[in-house]
Write an enzyme that holds these catalytic residues in place. Structure first.
Site: not given
Length: 150
Positions: A46, A57, A59, A84, A147
């Site tokens: 992140n 983020h 990923e 998320c 976030d």
């Protein structure tokens, strides 16, 4: 020959190292790696704070760093925190078929959505990641809420 659990541990260690890197940079400690055939093809953490990029983020950073791929269908995403909605959508969009989550205690994420989309989800319930995120959330609640969009 290594078991799947041993393989998963190895790549969760790499994702954890990414999370630690993000924390050392003053960012949110979430890391991720993408793996194909036992090799890391993309890694990231992140970097929303560091880059001022609202969608960077862990990923997303790993996928970006993997670059264009002919397919992601044979890729496993390892992540230190349950994804998320944005990252879940990206995982589904690119056809990643397996996600290994280090922890979902601090943030349940959208593992149900991944599963409904046919993604195999494994939750490792790693205490080191649970503790790391719990401490970060306690120390930086405003950054954490930003976030996750709260």
């Amino acid at each position: 020959m290594a078991t799947q659990a041993e393989i998963d541990r190895k790549f969760l260690d790499a994702a954890y190292a990414e999370a630690q890197q993000g924390l050392s940079e003053g960012g949110i400690p979430i890391g991720s790696v993408l793996v194909r055939n036992g090799e890391i093809i993309g890694r990231g953490h992140n970097r929303r704070v560091q880059k001022g990029d609202p969608i960077l983020h862990g990923e997303m950073d790993a996928i970006q760093n993997a670059g264009r791929q002919r397919t992601y269908k044979d890729v496993t995403c390892y992540t230190t925190l349950s994804p998320c909605m944005m990252c879940t959508g990206t995982i589904i969009q690119f056809g990643i078929t397996r996600v290994v989550v280090a922890e979902s205690k601090n943030f349940k994420g959208f593992q149900d959505v991944l599963s409904l989309a046919g993604v195999q989800v494994t939750d490792a319930h790693e205490q080191r990641c649970e503790h790391m995120m719990a401490k970060f959330i306690a120390d930086h609640p405003e950054l954490w809420n930003e976030d996750i969009g709260e």
